[in-house]
Design an enzyme around this catalytic site. Structure first.
Site, mmCIF file in Angstrom:
data_model
loop_
_atom_site.group_PDB
_atom_site.id
_atom_site.type_symbol
_atom_site.label_atom_id
_atom_site.label_comp_id
_atom_site.label_asym_id
_atom_site.label_seq_id
_atom_site.Cartn_x
_atom_site.Cartn_y
_atom_site.Cartn_z
ATOM 1 C CB ILE A 123 -0.966 -0.003 1.210
ATOM 2 C CG1 ILE A 123 -2.055 -1.066 0.988
ATOM 3 C CG2 ILE A 123 -1.595 1.375 1.410
ATOM 4 C CD1 ILE A 123 -3.119 -1.128 2.070
ATOM 5 C CE LYS B 255 9.283 14.125 21.055
ATOM 6 N NZ LYS B 255 8.581 15.254 21.642
ATOM 7 C CB ILE C 213 -6.191 -2.941 -0.169
ATOM 8 C CG1 ILE C 213 -6.809 -1.735 0.580
ATOM 9 C CG2 ILE C 213 -5.538 -2.495 -1.477
ATOM 10 C CD1 ILE C 213 -7.896 -0.985 -0.142
ATOM 11 C CE LYS D 63 -3.262 -0.301 11.655
ATOM 12 N NZ LYS D 63 -2.090 0.340 11.032
ATOM 13 C CG ASP E 183 12.153 -1.771 14.649
ATOM 14 O OD1 ASP E 183 11.030 -1.230 14.784
ATOM 15 O OD2 ASP E 183 12.419 -2.922 15.055
ATOM 16 C CB SER F 157 -5.796 4.097 10.822
ATOM 17 O OG SER F 157 -6.364 3.489 11.950
HETATM 18 C C1 HXC Z 1 0.529 -15.237 17.834
HETATM 19 C C2 HXC Z 1 2.530 -14.190 17.319
HETATM 20 C C3 HXC Z 1 2.306 -14.419 15.925
HETATM 21 C C4 HXC Z 1 1.102 -15.112 15.547
HETATM 22 C C5 HXC Z 1 4.191 -13.377 16.166
HETATM 23 N N1 HXC Z 1 3.698 -13.543 17.392
HETATM 24 N N2 HXC Z 1 3.363 -13.892 15.257
HETATM 25 N N3 HXC Z 1 1.640 -14.581 18.262
HETATM 26 N N4 HXC Z 1 0.246 -15.484 16.536
HETATM 27 N N5 HXC Z 1 0.827 -15.368 14.284
HETATM 28 C C6 HXC Z 1 4.322 -13.162 18.656
HETATM 29 C C7 HXC Z 1 5.670 -13.822 18.858
HETATM 30 O O1 HXC Z 1 5.548 -15.138 19.318
HETATM 31 C C8 HXC Z 1 6.298 -12.900 19.891
HETATM 32 O O2 HXC Z 1 5.779 -13.136 21.173
HETATM 33 C C9 HXC Z 1 5.788 -11.537 19.499
HETATM 34 O O3 HXC Z 1 4.625 -11.772 18.665
HETATM 35 C C10 HXC Z 1 6.792 -10.774 18.682
HETATM 36 O O4 HXC Z 1 7.163 -11.559 17.572
HETATM 37 P P1 HXC Z 1 8.560 -11.380 16.851
HETATM 38 O O5 HXC Z 1 8.541 -12.189 15.606
HETATM 39 O O6 HXC Z 1 9.661 -11.574 17.809
HETATM 40 O O7 HXC Z 1 8.538 -9.824 16.581
HETATM 41 P P2 HXC Z 1 8.948 -8.995 15.356
HETATM 42 O O8 HXC Z 1 10.075 -9.626 14.600
HETATM 43 O O9 HXC Z 1 9.154 -7.655 15.860
HETATM 44 O O10 HXC Z 1 7.649 -9.049 14.386
HETATM 45 C C11 HXC Z 1 6.533 -8.242 14.591
HETATM 46 C C12 HXC Z 1 5.280 -8.904 14.073
HETATM 47 C C13 HXC Z 1 5.478 -9.453 12.654
HETATM 48 C C14 HXC Z 1 4.146 -7.927 14.115
HETATM 49 C C15 HXC Z 1 4.965 -10.088 14.978
HETATM 50 O O11 HXC Z 1 4.307 -10.089 12.187
HETATM 51 C C16 HXC Z 1 5.898 -8.379 11.712
HETATM 52 O O12 HXC Z 1 7.045 -7.996 11.651
HETATM 53 N N6 HXC Z 1 5.003 -7.823 10.909
HETATM 54 C C17 HXC Z 1 5.342 -6.711 10.012
HETATM 55 C C18 HXC Z 1 4.691 -6.867 8.726
HETATM 56 C C19 HXC Z 1 3.215 -6.935 8.847
HETATM 57 O O13 HXC Z 1 2.650 -7.409 9.811
HETATM 58 N N7 HXC Z 1 2.527 -6.472 7.851
HETATM 59 C C20 HXC Z 1 1.067 -6.560 7.818
HETATM 60 C C21 HXC Z 1 0.573 -5.268 7.964
HETATM 61 S S1 HXC Z 1 -1.081 -5.314 7.487
HETATM 62 P P3 HXC Z 1 6.569 -14.029 22.277
HETATM 63 O O14 HXC Z 1 5.685 -14.025 23.479
HETATM 64 O O15 HXC Z 1 6.719 -15.399 21.686
HETATM 65 O O16 HXC Z 1 7.887 -13.341 22.518
HETATM 66 C C22 HXC Z 1 -1.869 -4.376 8.547
HETATM 67 C C23 HXC Z 1 -3.292 -4.207 8.209
HETATM 68 C C24 HXC Z 1 -4.051 -3.837 9.443
HETATM 69 O O17 HXC Z 1 -1.322 -3.892 9.448
HETATM 70 C C25 HXC Z 1 -5.512 -3.731 9.157
HETATM 71 C C26 HXC Z 1 -6.196 -5.009 9.089
HETATM 72 C C27 HXC Z 1 -7.555 -4.948 8.530
#
Ligand code: HXC
Length: 295
Positions: free
Chosen positions: A39, A147, A229, A200, A87, A182
């Site tokens: 997006i 910020k 989307i 959000k 990050d 959001s």
């Molecule tokens: C449960 C989960 C999980 C899952 C991760 N975790 N995936 N818990 N179910 N599927 C937990 C992990 O076990 C860990 O907890 C904690 O989350 C952090 O995970 P890490 O992998 O160590 O963190 P990190 O590398 O910082 O990754 C962050 C993340 C990851 C959010 C978990 O998915 C990410 O990087 N996402 C970025 C890209 C993304 O999500 N894009 C989509 C955006 S779409 P513990 O307890 O084990 O330590 C969007 C649309 C929103 O936002 C609107 C929707 C309609």
């Protein structure tokens, strides 16, 4: 040809936007977090196509640099920097990227706070750290983005004050605007998305406060709330492939949105046409959220 056919031949919509909204010599600068995502890259690409230069930041170095090169092809001569290893949870990495952007591109006129994290998990499955991770990326990350960029947005806004006589921004176009990306899921609540819904809602509240606190300095702050989307990581993560056809048919407009829909909303909010829009949420979802609670 009839007059309307002739008009159609001569008036290409992209050229219209180009002429009225973002004049080419401007070299406006857009700074975008999550800029390598589907997006946000489309939002930035549209602005670059219309005359802006850009800096996109993300965690993955290779992906971010590759996307910057790709976006730069949207307009000959465009400057697009991709900065990886940023990050949004770590203010220092973000601030260093902002400073490099300003040094290389000359300032920041528009900001898109787009970095987000998401996955499906019930409250029982969510660890404390999982909840915190999404809050940190979405809420703290948006705050950090604000910020780090607000001094430059304020500077840009001062250069582009609205002339009280013409009620238009200066000849140089618009500047000093931020958009937070959001969602709509927190309007109704939705199972397995508690962490994102709470985050959000926080992002929306942040934008509303920025609009009031920085409005007097000419900075506008708005939210774009995309619905489903097509072909995005969000939909891939949230809608199982077996459910896609059914989910598409259920949409009020009979389709998922496109990244172009979000890009167009972005162009509007950053254009002269959006000068008096501040503290608003522009929902771009084809009315999808209105049916989500009853489905
Ligand atoms: C449960 C989960 C999980 C899952 C991760 N975790 N995936 N818990 N179910 N599927 C937990 C992990 O076990 C860990 O907890 C904690 O989350 C952090 O995970 P890490 O992998 O160590 O963190 P990190 O590398 O910082 O990754 C962050 C993340 C990851 C959010 C978990 O998915 C990410 O990087 N996402 C970025 C890209 C993304 O999500 N894009 C989509 C955006 S779409 P513990 O307890 O084990 O330590 C969007 C649309 C929103 O936002 C609107 C929707 C309609």
């Amino acid at each position: 040809p009839t007059p309307s056919q002739a008009l159609g031949i001569f008036l290409d919509i992209d050229k219209l936007l180009f002429l009225f909204f973002i004049p080419s010599p401007d070299n406006k600068v857009v700074f975008c977090t999550g800029g390598a995502g589907t997006i946000c890259s489309a939002q930035v690409r549209a602005l670059v196509h219309l005359g802006a230069n850009a800096c996109i930041v993300g965690r993955n170095v290779e992906k971010t640099e590759r996307m910057a090169k790709d976006i730069a092809t949207a307009r000959p001569g465009a400057k697009v920097i991709g900065i990886g290893a940023v990050d949004v949870r770590k203010f220092d990495t973000l601030q260093a990227a902002v400073e490099r952007c300003v040094k290389e591109l000359g300032g920041i006129d528009f900001v898109i706070a787009g970095a987000a994290g998401n996955f499906l998990a019930s409250i029982n499955q969510l660890s404390v750290n999982a909840f915190k991770s999404v809050m940190d990326i979405d809420v703290l990350g948006s705050y950090n983005t604000l910020k780090a960029t607000i001094p430059y947005l304020t500077e840009s806004a001062a250069k582009h004050r609205v002339d009280p006589k013409s009620l238009r921004q200066s000849q140089q176009g618009t500047g000093g605007r931020i958009i937070f990306v959001s969602a709509t899921i927190h309007y109704t609540g939705i199972p397995f998305q508690t962490h994102v819904s709470v985050a959000k809602a926080g992002v929306d509240a942040l934008s509303n406060n920025v609009a009031l606190e920085f409005g007097p300095l000419g900075v506008t702050s708005n939210v774009i709330a995309p619905g489903p989307i097509a072909n995005t990581e969000g939909v891939e993560r949230l809608v199982p492939s077996t459910e896609k056809e059914k989910a598409t048919k259920k949409q009020p407009l009979g389709r998922f949105g496109s990244v172009r829909d979000i890009a167009d909303a972005t162009v509007y909010l950053f254009s002269e046409a959006g000068s008096y829009v501040n503290g608003q949420t522009l929902v771009v979802d084809g009315a999808s959220w209105r049916i989500s609670s009853s489905s």
